[in-house]
Motif scaffolding. Structure first.
Motif, PDB file in Angstrom:
ATOM      1  N   ARG A  32      55.573  10.392  20.640  1.00  0.00           N
ATOM      2  CA  ARG A  32      56.653  10.842  21.351  1.00  0.00           C
ATOM      3  C   ARG A  32      56.257  11.146  22.737  1.00  0.00           C
ATOM      4  O   ARG A  32      57.097  11.032  23.804  1.00  0.00           O
ATOM      5  CB  ARG A  32      56.988  12.452  20.640  1.00  0.00           C
ATOM      6  CG  ARG A  32      57.747  12.442  19.257  1.00  0.00           C
ATOM      7  CD  ARG A  32      58.183  13.758  18.921  1.00  0.00           C
ATOM      8  NE  ARG A  32      59.097  13.652  18.034  1.00  0.00           N
ATOM      9  CZ  ARG A  32      58.840  13.755  16.970  1.00  0.00           C
ATOM     10  NH1 ARG A  32      57.762  13.868  16.333  1.00  0.00           N
ATOM     11  NH2 ARG A  32      59.844  13.812  15.864  1.00  0.00           N
ATOM     12  N   ILE A  35      56.352   7.509  24.816  1.00  0.00           N
ATOM     13  CA  ILE A  35      57.634   6.906  24.595  1.00  0.00           C
ATOM     14  C   ILE A  35      58.772   7.808  25.512  1.00  0.00           C
ATOM     15  O   ILE A  35      58.861   8.800  25.315  1.00  0.00           O
ATOM     16  CB  ILE A  35      58.310   6.373  23.221  1.00  0.00           C
ATOM     17  CG1 ILE A  35      57.557   5.747  22.506  1.00  0.00           C
ATOM     18  CG2 ILE A  35      59.947   5.903  23.451  1.00  0.00           C
ATOM     19  CD1 ILE A  35      57.141   4.525  22.882  1.00  0.00           C
ATOM     20  N   CYS A  38      61.452  11.041  24.475  1.00  0.00           N
ATOM     21  CA  CYS A  38      61.419  11.049  23.093  1.00  0.00           C
ATOM     22  C   CYS A  38      60.670  12.382  22.640  1.00  0.00           C
ATOM     23  O   CYS A  38      60.351  12.583  21.602  1.00  0.00           O
ATOM     24  CB  CYS A  38      61.031  10.051  22.247  1.00  0.00           C
ATOM     25  SG  CYS A  38      61.892   8.735  22.289  1.00  0.00           S
ATOM     26  N   THR A  45      65.425   8.353  15.654  1.00  0.00           N
ATOM     27  CA  THR A  45      65.627   7.999  17.258  1.00  0.00           C
ATOM     28  C   THR A  45      64.205   7.571  17.654  1.00  0.00           C
ATOM     29  O   THR A  45      64.351   6.699  18.547  1.00  0.00           O
ATOM     30  CB  THR A  45      66.088   9.330  17.723  1.00  0.00           C
ATOM     31  OG1 THR A  45      67.340   9.684  17.096  1.00  0.00           O
ATOM     32  CG2 THR A  45      66.504   8.807  19.405  1.00  0.00           C
ATOM     33  N   GLN A  48      63.772   3.905  16.796  1.00  0.00           N
ATOM     34  CA  GLN A  48      64.665   3.123  17.634  1.00  0.00           C
ATOM     35  C   GLN A  48      64.228   3.300  18.856  1.00  0.00           C
ATOM     36  O   GLN A  48      64.082   1.831  19.688  1.00  0.00           O
ATOM     37  CB  GLN A  48      65.952   3.620  17.345  1.00  0.00           C
ATOM     38  CG  GLN A  48      67.134   2.925  18.354  1.00  0.00           C
ATOM     39  CD  GLN A  48      67.533   1.327  17.775  1.00  0.00           C
ATOM     40  OE1 GLN A  48      67.344   1.467  16.310  1.00  0.00           O
ATOM     41  NE2 GLN A  48      67.554   0.628  18.240  1.00  0.00           N
ATOM     42  N   LYS A  49      63.931   4.129  19.536  1.00  0.00           N
ATOM     43  CA  LYS A  49      63.543   4.105  21.215  1.00  0.00           C
ATOM     44  C   LYS A  49      62.058   3.262  21.241  1.00  0.00           C
ATOM     45  O   LYS A  49      62.029   2.624  22.362  1.00  0.00           O
ATOM     46  CB  LYS A  49      63.255   5.373  21.711  1.00  0.00           C
ATOM     47  CG  LYS A  49      64.886   6.322  21.779  1.00  0.00           C
ATOM     48  CD  LYS A  49      65.335   5.800  22.821  1.00  0.00           C
ATOM     49  CE  LYS A  49      66.661   6.499  22.919  1.00  0.00           C
ATOM     50  NZ  LYS A  49      67.704   6.101  24.042  1.00  0.00           N
ATOM     51  N   THR A  50      61.339   3.386  20.171  1.00  0.00           N
ATOM     52  CA  THR A  50      59.972   2.637  20.272  1.00  0.00           C
ATOM     53  C   THR A  50      60.283   1.446  20.172  1.00  0.00           C
ATOM     54  O   THR A  50      59.535   0.475  20.878  1.00  0.00           O
ATOM     55  CB  THR A  50      59.123   3.205  19.028  1.00  0.00           C
ATOM     56  OG1 THR A  50      58.892   4.588  19.190  1.00  0.00           O
ATOM     57  CG2 THR A  50      57.830   2.463  19.136  1.00  0.00           C
ATOM     58  N   GLU A  52      62.994  -0.362  21.314  1.00  0.00           N
ATOM     59  CA  GLU A  52      63.595  -0.644  22.430  1.00  0.00           C
ATOM     60  C   GLU A  52      62.464  -0.668  23.403  1.00  0.00           C
ATOM     61  O   GLU A  52      62.566  -1.840  24.536  1.00  0.00           O
ATOM     62  CB  GLU A  52      64.592   0.256  22.822  1.00  0.00           C
ATOM     63  CG  GLU A  52      65.856   0.104  21.983  1.00  0.00           C
ATOM     64  CD  GLU A  52      66.714   1.250  22.080  1.00  0.00           C
ATOM     65  OE1 GLU A  52      66.723   2.340  23.014  1.00  0.00           O
ATOM     66  OE2 GLU A  52      67.820   1.440  21.462  1.00  0.00           O
ATOM     67  N   GLU A  53      61.531   0.027  23.469  1.00  0.00           N
ATOM     68  CA  GLU A  53      60.613   0.136  24.626  1.00  0.00           C
ATOM     69  C   GLU A  53      59.631  -1.036  24.268  1.00  0.00           C
ATOM     70  O   GLU A  53      59.289  -1.727  25.385  1.00  0.00           O
ATOM     71  CB  GLU A  53      59.812   1.517  24.373  1.00  0.00           C
ATOM     72  CG  GLU A  53      58.648   1.642  25.649  1.00  0.00           C
ATOM     73  CD  GLU A  53      59.234   1.655  26.947  1.00  0.00           C
ATOM     74  OE1 GLU A  53      58.374   1.834  27.931  1.00  0.00           O
ATOM     75  OE2 GLU A  53      60.374   2.146  27.008  1.00  0.00           O
TER      76      GLU A  53
END
Length: 79
Positions: A32, A35, A38, A45, A48-50, A52-53
């Protein structure tokens, strides 16, 4: 096995589960922190964001490699 043995086994298992949960939680907290955006999101989430990153960073690396190649720097050369 007697009741006392079962209680000791159950206690040991619970302690190990707690250690695993706290270890996992620390790793999620670390993720968290690195990223962007986050700090307060749920696990789904966060993952998902990880992803995307990671994809964004891979794309940036590919762009930088392309720019280096365009400017005459070869990955295999010793410039």
């Amino acid at each position: 096995m007697n009741m006392e043995s079962w209680k000791m086994i159950r206690s040991t298992v619970k302690k190990k589960q707690k250690l695993i949960r706290s270890s996992t939680q620390r790793k999620l907290d670390d993720l968290r922190k690195i990223i962007p955006g986050c700090k307060e999101v749920d696990i789904e989430t966060l993952f998902q964001k990880t992803m995307e990153e990671i994809l964004e960073l891979e794309m940036q690396a590919d762009i930088l490699k392309t720019l280096l190649t365009l400017h005459g720097f070869d990955q295999n050369s010793s410039h």
